[in-house]
Scaffold this motif. Structure first.
Motif, PDB file in Angstrom:
ATOM      1  N   PHE A  30     -84.845  61.276 -18.259  1.00  0.00           N
ATOM      2  CA  PHE A  30     -85.678  60.251 -18.903  1.00  0.00           C
ATOM      3  C   PHE A  30     -86.113  59.229 -17.857  1.00  0.00           C
ATOM      4  N   THR A  31     -87.055  58.386 -18.235  1.00  0.00           N
ATOM      5  CA  THR A  31     -87.589  57.355 -17.346  1.00  0.00           C
ATOM      6  C   THR A  31     -87.408  55.989 -17.985  1.00  0.00           C
ATOM      7  N   LEU A  32     -86.867  55.047 -17.231  1.00  0.00           N
ATOM      8  CA  LEU A  32     -86.681  53.684 -17.729  1.00  0.00           C
ATOM      9  C   LEU A  32     -88.021  52.944 -17.756  1.00  0.00           C
ATOM     10  N   ALA A  33     -88.040  51.826 -18.443  1.00  0.00           N
ATOM     11  CA  ALA A  33     -89.277  51.055 -18.590  1.00  0.00           C
ATOM     12  C   ALA A  33     -89.838  50.600 -17.244  1.00  0.00           C
ATOM     13  N   ASN A  34     -88.961  50.390 -16.256  1.00  0.00           N
ATOM     14  CA  ASN A  34     -89.436  49.943 -14.948  1.00  0.00           C
ATOM     15  C   ASN A  34     -89.877  51.094 -14.045  1.00  0.00           C
ATOM     16  N   GLY A  35     -89.841  52.320 -14.566  1.00  0.00           N
ATOM     17  CA  GLY A  35     -90.326  53.474 -13.818  1.00  0.00           C
ATOM     18  C   GLY A  35     -89.261  54.294 -13.130  1.00  0.00           C
ATOM     19  N   LEU A  36     -88.010  53.853 -13.147  1.00  0.00           N
ATOM     20  CA  LEU A  36     -86.931  54.610 -12.504  1.00  0.00           C
ATOM     21  C   LEU A  36     -86.653  55.893 -13.282  1.00  0.00           C
ATOM     22  N   ARG A  37     -86.648  57.003 -12.582  1.00  0.00           N
ATOM     23  CA  ARG A  37     -86.331  58.289 -13.205  1.00  0.00           C
ATOM     24  C   ARG A  37     -84.825  58.508 -13.183  1.00  0.00           C
ATOM     25  N   VAL A  38     -84.285  58.998 -14.298  1.00  0.00           N
ATOM     26  CA  VAL A  38     -82.838  59.183 -14.435  1.00  0.00           C
ATOM     27  C   VAL A  38     -82.561  60.596 -14.933  1.00  0.00           C
ATOM     28  N   ARG A  39     -81.499  61.181 -14.406  1.00  0.00           N
ATOM     29  CA  ARG A  39     -81.084  62.517 -14.846  1.00  0.00           C
ATOM     30  C   ARG A  39     -79.577  62.499 -15.035  1.00  0.00           C
ATOM     31  N   LEU A  40     -79.127  62.898 -16.219  1.00  0.00           N
ATOM     32  CA  LEU A  40     -77.712  62.987 -16.543  1.00  0.00           C
ATOM     33  C   LEU A  40     -77.333  64.461 -16.626  1.00  0.00           C
ATOM     34  N   VAL A  41     -76.327  64.863 -15.864  1.00  0.00           N
ATOM     35  CA  VAL A  41     -75.943  66.271 -15.792  1.00  0.00           C
ATOM     36  C   VAL A  41     -74.441  66.394 -16.041  1.00  0.00           C
ATOM     37  N   PRO A  42     -74.014  66.641 -17.278  1.00  0.00           N
ATOM     38  CA  PRO A  42     -72.582  66.834 -17.551  1.00  0.00           C
ATOM     39  C   PRO A  42     -72.051  68.071 -16.826  1.00  0.00           C
ATOM     40  N   GLU A  43     -70.846  67.976 -16.295  1.00  0.00           N
ATOM     41  CA  GLU A  43     -70.195  69.115 -15.642  1.00  0.00           C
ATOM     42  C   GLU A  43     -68.721  69.100 -16.015  1.00  0.00           C
ATOM     43  N   ARG A  44     -68.175  70.279 -16.280  1.00  0.00           N
ATOM     44  CA  ARG A  44     -66.773  70.396 -16.683  1.00  0.00           C
ATOM     45  C   ARG A  44     -65.867  70.182 -15.476  1.00  0.00           C
ATOM     46  N   ASP A  45     -65.532  68.910 -15.232  1.00  0.00           N
ATOM     47  CA  ASP A  45     -64.719  68.531 -14.080  1.00  0.00           C
ATOM     48  C   ASP A  45     -63.971  67.249 -14.440  1.00  0.00           C
ATOM     49  N   PRO A  46     -62.859  67.366 -15.184  1.00  0.00           N
ATOM     50  CA  PRO A  46     -62.178  66.187 -15.744  1.00  0.00           C
ATOM     51  C   PRO A  46     -61.941  65.071 -14.734  1.00  0.00           C
ATOM     52  N   GLY A  47     -62.474  63.896 -15.073  1.00  0.00           N
ATOM     53  CA  GLY A  47     -62.229  62.691 -14.301  1.00  0.00           C
ATOM     54  C   GLY A  47     -63.113  62.476 -13.095  1.00  0.00           C
ATOM     55  N   ASN A  48     -63.964  63.433 -12.737  1.00  0.00           N
ATOM     56  CA  ASN A  48     -64.776  63.323 -11.517  1.00  0.00           C
ATOM     57  C   ASN A  48     -66.253  63.119 -11.834  1.00  0.00           C
ATOM     58  N   VAL A  49     -66.867  62.204 -11.096  1.00  0.00           N
ATOM     59  CA  VAL A  49     -68.285  61.877 -11.293  1.00  0.00           C
ATOM     60  C   VAL A  49     -68.948  61.722  -9.934  1.00  0.00           C
ATOM     61  N   CYS A  50     -70.206  62.119  -9.847  1.00  0.00           N
ATOM     62  CA  CYS A  50     -71.033  61.862  -8.669  1.00  0.00           C
ATOM     63  C   CYS A  50     -72.269  61.084  -9.092  1.00  0.00           C
ATOM     64  N   VAL A  51     -72.633  60.088  -8.299  1.00  0.00           N
ATOM     65  CA  VAL A  51     -73.811  59.273  -8.574  1.00  0.00           C
ATOM     66  C   VAL A  51     -74.726  59.349  -7.356  1.00  0.00           C
ATOM     67  N   VAL A  52     -75.939  59.848  -7.554  1.00  0.00           N
ATOM     68  CA  VAL A  52     -76.873  60.060  -6.453  1.00  0.00           C
ATOM     69  C   VAL A  52     -78.127  59.217  -6.685  1.00  0.00           C
ATOM     70  N   LEU A  53     -78.542  58.499  -5.654  1.00  0.00           N
ATOM     71  CA  LEU A  53     -79.801  57.757  -5.685  1.00  0.00           C
ATOM     72  C   LEU A  53     -80.701  58.310  -4.592  1.00  0.00           C
ATOM     73  N   ALA A  54     -81.925  58.699  -4.960  1.00  0.00           N
ATOM     74  CA  ALA A  54     -82.898  59.204  -3.986  1.00  0.00           C
ATOM     75  C   ALA A  54     -84.118  58.298  -3.976  1.00  0.00           C
ATOM     76  N   VAL A  55     -84.644  58.017  -2.778  1.00  0.00           N
ATOM     77  CA  VAL A  55     -85.837  57.174  -2.644  1.00  0.00           C
ATOM     78  C   VAL A  55     -86.812  57.847  -1.677  1.00  0.00           C
ATOM     79  N   ARG A  56     -88.101  57.547  -1.830  1.00  0.00           N
ATOM     80  CA  ARG A  56     -89.121  58.082  -0.931  1.00  0.00           C
ATOM     81  C   ARG A  56     -89.100  57.288   0.369  1.00  0.00           C
ATOM     82  N   ALA A  57     -88.103  57.527   1.186  1.00  0.00           N
ATOM     83  CA  ALA A  57     -87.938  56.783   2.435  1.00  0.00           C
ATOM     84  C   ALA A  57     -87.511  57.728   3.543  1.00  0.00           C
TER      85      ALA A  57
END
Length: 433
Positions: A30-57
């Motif tokens: 989905f896309t937030l009102a300010n234009g940021l694109r977001v993707r949520l990807v559930p994975e069967r991995d109890p207690g572990n999370v990864c957070v990735v930010l990508a920019v055109r840089a």
């Protein structure tokens, strides 16, 4: 900031299991009102999370005489968060192997590997990187030598320069530079240059956030809205750069490596020819694999879209190898533009592999030691990000790719990838003639 050996092992393993069953992960984009694109990807991995930010840089966003600025900015952006508490946290996480960042040709990304209850902190760190940073001379004094150390390490490996070879290519092909003293210029980068690059490149509407692993989707979305949805759209206009022009260019850099490049300006993403040109780039990557040895070159790397350019590059050993590498590329394109030169089955295979790779069943893949399922899935999402950052909606783009016919692909080669439209760049060590 470091070589992803574990990721390369994972990708190699996945190449052997393309026959695995496709699975549905319940992901949400989905896309937030300010234009940021977001993707949520559930994975069967109890207690572990990864957070990735990508920019055109990425490297291609560097302006004239800004060689290596993107990579140095990446290093500084890992640490110099304006909020002292978050800056201390990310410093600790990096020391624990929970934080990393990479600069690619077309984008830069920052990834965090944390526990489920640390997700709010991870989101706050990524939000801070899109906001104003507190860049300091002290950080640059520490990180510039580290960035150069990475550069030096790769320069000693056969074919190791990879993405960094794009630095002189960009300066020569887009700005007409004939000398790019990367090592010396890097040492002169200051706080102001980093701030300017950040302000024009870290733009909320062109950024993407991906959360992978074990998390509550409803709570995660609320946290994202609260911490990133309130970020203002950047007001700084992005800098414009010259359009790639046909012809031959020769550029010197202070690295004892030679690289050959062939590039073309390609249609915009919205153009009807774009999916065909993109698929042709994938075909070229496969066909050029066996051509490298014959050309006296390292493995060819094809960038299907480097910010509206199709770029093919490889390391070469000596002066005659430049012409051999160029001939290898142009010979393959000549075969593709001939009637019957592109097999419909090959186009379909390219689409199938792209989709199947993204939906790899991790139950059937031996993960490298120390890699969690969340980390493995995040690495797959990074491959998707490289494409999606440029083309927008992934599923819509895949649909367009599947509609490409052999005839339209052959026509696109003749129209967009003709010899007269090609830009040839030869990168040579200082003093090379």
């Amino acid at each position: 900031m470091f070589n992803r050996l574990a990721m390369n092992s994972l990708l190699s393993a996945m190449a052997l299991v393309f026959s695995c069953s496709l699975t549905s992960w319940g992901d949400e984009t989905f896309t937030l009102a300010n234009g940021l694109r977001v993707r949520l990807v559930p994975e069967r991995d109890p207690g572990n999370v990864c957070v990735v930010l990508a920019v055109r840089a990425g490297i291609v966003q560097e302006g004239k005489q800004e060689s290596h600025l993107a990579h140095v900015t990446e290093h500084a952006t890992v640490y110099d968060l304006a909020e002292a508490g978050l800056a201390e946290t990310v410093k600790r996480w990096f020391g624990q192997g929970k934080a990393n960042a990479e600069t690619l040709g077309e984008l830069m990304y920052f990834d965090l590997h944390c526990k489920r209850d640390e997700l709010p902190t991870g989101l706050a760190i990524q939000a801070a990187r899109l906001a104003k940073m507190n860049y300091s001379a002290a950080t640059l004094e520490r990180e510039i030598p580290r960035a150069l150390a990475e550069f030096e390490h790769l320069s000693r490996q056969p074919g190791g320069m990879g993405k960094f070879a794009l630095i002189p290519f960009v300066q020569a092909a887009l700005y007409g530079e004939t000398k790019v003293p990367i090592r010396r210029q890097t040492k002169q980068i200051g706080v102001q240059e980093v701030r300017v690059f950040h302000d024009r490149s870290f733009r909320v509407p062109s950024a993407t956030l991906v959360v992978v692993g074990d998390f509550d989707a409803t709570k995660a979305r609320q946290e994202i809205e609260q911490r990133l949805g309130t970020l203002a759209q950047n007001k700084t206009a992005t800098s414009t750069r010259p359009v790639l022009m046909p012809g031959k260019h020769r550029v010197q850099w202070d690295v004892p490596k030679r690289h050959a490049f062939v590039a073309w300006r390609i249609p915009e993403v919205s153009a009807s020819d774009y999916p065909a040109v993109w698929l042709v780039g994938r075909l070229l990557q496969n066909r050029l694999f066996d051509s490298a040895a014959r050309a006296g070159a390292g493995q060819f790397q094809v960038y299907t879209d480097l910010d509206q350019m199709l770029v093919i590059g490889c390391e070469v050993q000596d002066e005659p190898s430049f012409d051999a590498a160029h001939r290898a590329v142009m010979s393959e394109l000549e075969r593709l533009r001939q009637p019957g030169g592109i097999d419909r089955a090959a186009l379909r295979l390219g689409c199938d592999q792209l989709e199947r790779f993204q939906k790899t069943n991790l139950d059937e893949v031996p993960l490298p030691q120390g890699m969690t399922r969340a980390m493995a899935r995040a690495n797959l999402e990074l491959q998707r990000l490289v494409v999606q950052t440029l083309v927008g909606d992934w599923e819509q783009f895949l649909t367009k790719l599947r509609a490409v016919s052999s005839r339209s692909a052959e026509a696109a080669v003749g129209k967009w990838l003709s010899p007269e439209r090609a830009c040839f760049v030869e990168v040579v060590p200082e003093g090379g003639e």
